[in-house]
Motif scaffolding. Sequence first.
Motif, PDB file in Angstrom:
ATOM      1  N   SER A  98       0.824  -1.212   0.000  1.00 19.42           N
ATOM      2  CA  SER A  98       0.000   0.000   0.000  1.00 19.42           C
ATOM      3  C   SER A  98       0.855   1.257   0.000  1.00 19.42           C
ATOM      4  O   SER A  98       0.536   2.243  -0.676  1.00 19.42           O
ATOM      5  CB  SER A  98      -0.920  -0.018   1.230  1.00 19.42           C
TER       6      SER A  98
ATOM      7  N   HIS B  86      -4.014   4.838  -7.529  1.00 20.91           N
ATOM      8  CA  HIS B  86      -5.056   4.672  -6.514  1.00 20.91           C
ATOM      9  C   HIS B  86      -6.431   4.960  -7.100  1.00 20.91           C
ATOM     10  O   HIS B  86      -6.592   5.822  -7.972  1.00 20.91           O
ATOM     11  CB  HIS B  86      -4.797   5.612  -5.329  1.00 20.91           C
ATOM     12  N   LEU B  87      -7.413   4.222  -6.606  1.00 18.03           N
ATOM     13  CA  LEU B  87      -8.814   4.496  -6.901  1.00 18.03           C
ATOM     14  C   LEU B  87      -9.452   5.154  -5.696  1.00 18.03           C
ATOM     15  O   LEU B  87      -9.163   4.789  -4.551  1.00 18.03           O
ATOM     16  CB  LEU B  87      -9.561   3.191  -7.207  1.00 18.03           C
ATOM     17  N   ARG B  88     -10.328   6.124  -5.940  1.00 22.85           N
ATOM     18  CA  ARG B  88     -11.048   6.795  -4.856  1.00 22.85           C
ATOM     19  C   ARG B  88     -12.527   6.870  -5.232  1.00 22.85           C
ATOM     20  O   ARG B  88     -12.852   7.052  -6.400  1.00 22.85           O
ATOM     21  CB  ARG B  88     -10.498   8.206  -4.644  1.00 22.85           C
ATOM     22  N   PRO B  89     -13.426   6.759  -4.260  1.00 27.89           N
ATOM     23  CA  PRO B  89     -14.854   6.854  -4.595  1.00 27.89           C
ATOM     24  C   PRO B  89     -15.207   8.148  -5.318  1.00 27.89           C
ATOM     25  O   PRO B  89     -16.043   8.144  -6.231  1.00 27.89           O
ATOM     26  CB  PRO B  89     -15.540   6.777  -3.227  1.00 27.89           C
TER      27      PRO B  89
ATOM     28  N   GLU C 285     -15.229  -9.217  -7.274  1.00 23.76           N
ATOM     29  CA  GLU C 285     -14.631  -8.012  -6.710  1.00 23.76           C
ATOM     30  C   GLU C 285     -13.249  -7.749  -7.279  1.00 23.76           C
ATOM     31  O   GLU C 285     -12.923  -6.616  -7.665  1.00 23.76           O
ATOM     32  CB  GLU C 285     -14.558  -8.125  -5.187  1.00 23.76           C
TER      33      GLU C 285
ATOM     34  N   MET D 129     -12.350  -4.456  -9.639  1.00 30.74           N
ATOM     35  CA  MET D 129     -11.376  -3.465  -9.213  1.00 30.74           C
ATOM     36  C   MET D 129     -10.162  -3.425 -10.143  1.00 30.74           C
ATOM     37  O   MET D 129      -9.615  -2.356 -10.423  1.00 30.74           O
ATOM     38  CB  MET D 129     -10.937  -3.749  -7.772  1.00 30.74           C
TER      39      MET D 129
ATOM     40  N   ALA E 203     -17.934  -0.532  -6.461  1.00 25.86           N
ATOM     41  CA  ALA E 203     -16.552  -0.160  -6.185  1.00 25.86           C
ATOM     42  C   ALA E 203     -16.485   0.802  -4.990  1.00 25.86           C
ATOM     43  O   ALA E 203     -15.560   0.729  -4.174  1.00 25.86           O
ATOM     44  CB  ALA E 203     -15.920   0.469  -7.410  1.00 25.86           C
ATOM     45  N   GLY E 204     -17.471   1.712  -4.894  1.00 32.04           N
ATOM     46  CA  GLY E 204     -17.503   2.632  -3.777  1.00 32.04           C
ATOM     47  C   GLY E 204     -17.612   1.910  -2.447  1.00 32.04           C
ATOM     48  O   GLY E 204     -17.001   2.306  -1.448  1.00 32.04           O
TER      49      GLY E 204
ATOM     50  N   LEU F 241     -14.151   0.451  -1.716  1.00 32.25           N
ATOM     51  CA  LEU F 241     -13.184   1.492  -1.375  1.00 32.25           C
ATOM     52  C   LEU F 241     -13.516   2.188  -0.050  1.00 32.25           C
ATOM     53  O   LEU F 241     -12.655   2.729   0.618  1.00 32.25           O
ATOM     54  CB  LEU F 241     -13.107   2.526  -2.488  1.00 32.25           C
TER      55      LEU F 241
END
Length: 329
Positions: A19, A25-28, A298, A302, A324-325, A328
């Motif tokens: 990490s 990176h993915l963010r909502p 999942e 992602m 996805a939200g 995350l």
Amino acid sequence: MNFPVTRMRRLRRTEAIRSLVRETHLRPESLIYPLFICPGEGVRKEIGSMPGVFNLSVDEAVKEAHECAELGLGGLLLFGLPAEKDEQGTGAWASDGIVQTALRVFKSESKLKPLTMIADVCLCEYTSHGHCGIVARDGDHYEIENDSSIQLIAKAAASLAAAGADIVAPSDMMDGRIDAIRHALDEGGHAMTPIMSYASKFASAFYGPFREAADSAPAFGDRRSYQMDGANLREAMREIEQDVVEGADMILMKPAMPYLDVIRAARERVDLPLGAYQVSGEYSMLHAAFQRGWLEPERAMMESLLSIRRAGADFIVTYFAKDAGRVLG
């Protein structure tokens, strides 16, 4: 330095280290959820080819919007299914049109303020023939007129901005539409409304399920005379550059996964905010594999989104946005 001094696996040893050094990176808040708004009340009709996606009346769409806001998503992309259609798609710019009505309701809900309301701007859902512009016929020959079509598209954009759209997103691929929309917005008192241009929208087989959802399949012919040839990367860059010159504030690439090279090329070429649309066929294809147990839902979801983000998209329009939200969050 070579092995054994250099050991690349050192930075993969634990989740905490992975990490820490993760590059993408993915963010909502970078996910946009499409909604299909239809007439009626209490309507929640599942789209057969898109599991978990529905045609929604405004009251049901409000419930979806609240869920999206609670998940911290970035916004909604709104499509309309009018009660009636005609040759010119007049429902696209009617003040009481289905998306205009939905926008006013959404804007009256204080809890929905964190969501950016993006209105798709096109005629195909509103025309009786299903094309994205005005059809000129001469016997068996037909042509989708460009210049007359962009006047109506600009009129629709201005109507959606007046109804409360935070961003208008033309998806028609007519030449000159960005310039026409910018003038219509400015003249209508909406100089601060951004234009998110579907700058390189390809004529793709991956739109099939969407056309069921939006009831927008052409009644005759196809859209290859205005949507792009999937073989042309350099032409896509010219389309993007033209839209930037005409005044686009943001760029949207469509489809996403089959065109990751186009997303990367665009990212290296322009500095505007750039998004990608993971279209209906991409979503349905993955769901078909999920239902057969061929892919882990999942992880595959992602990974597909991460690939789009890694290619250079700042934000992603996806039917997976809510799922996805939740991951995350």
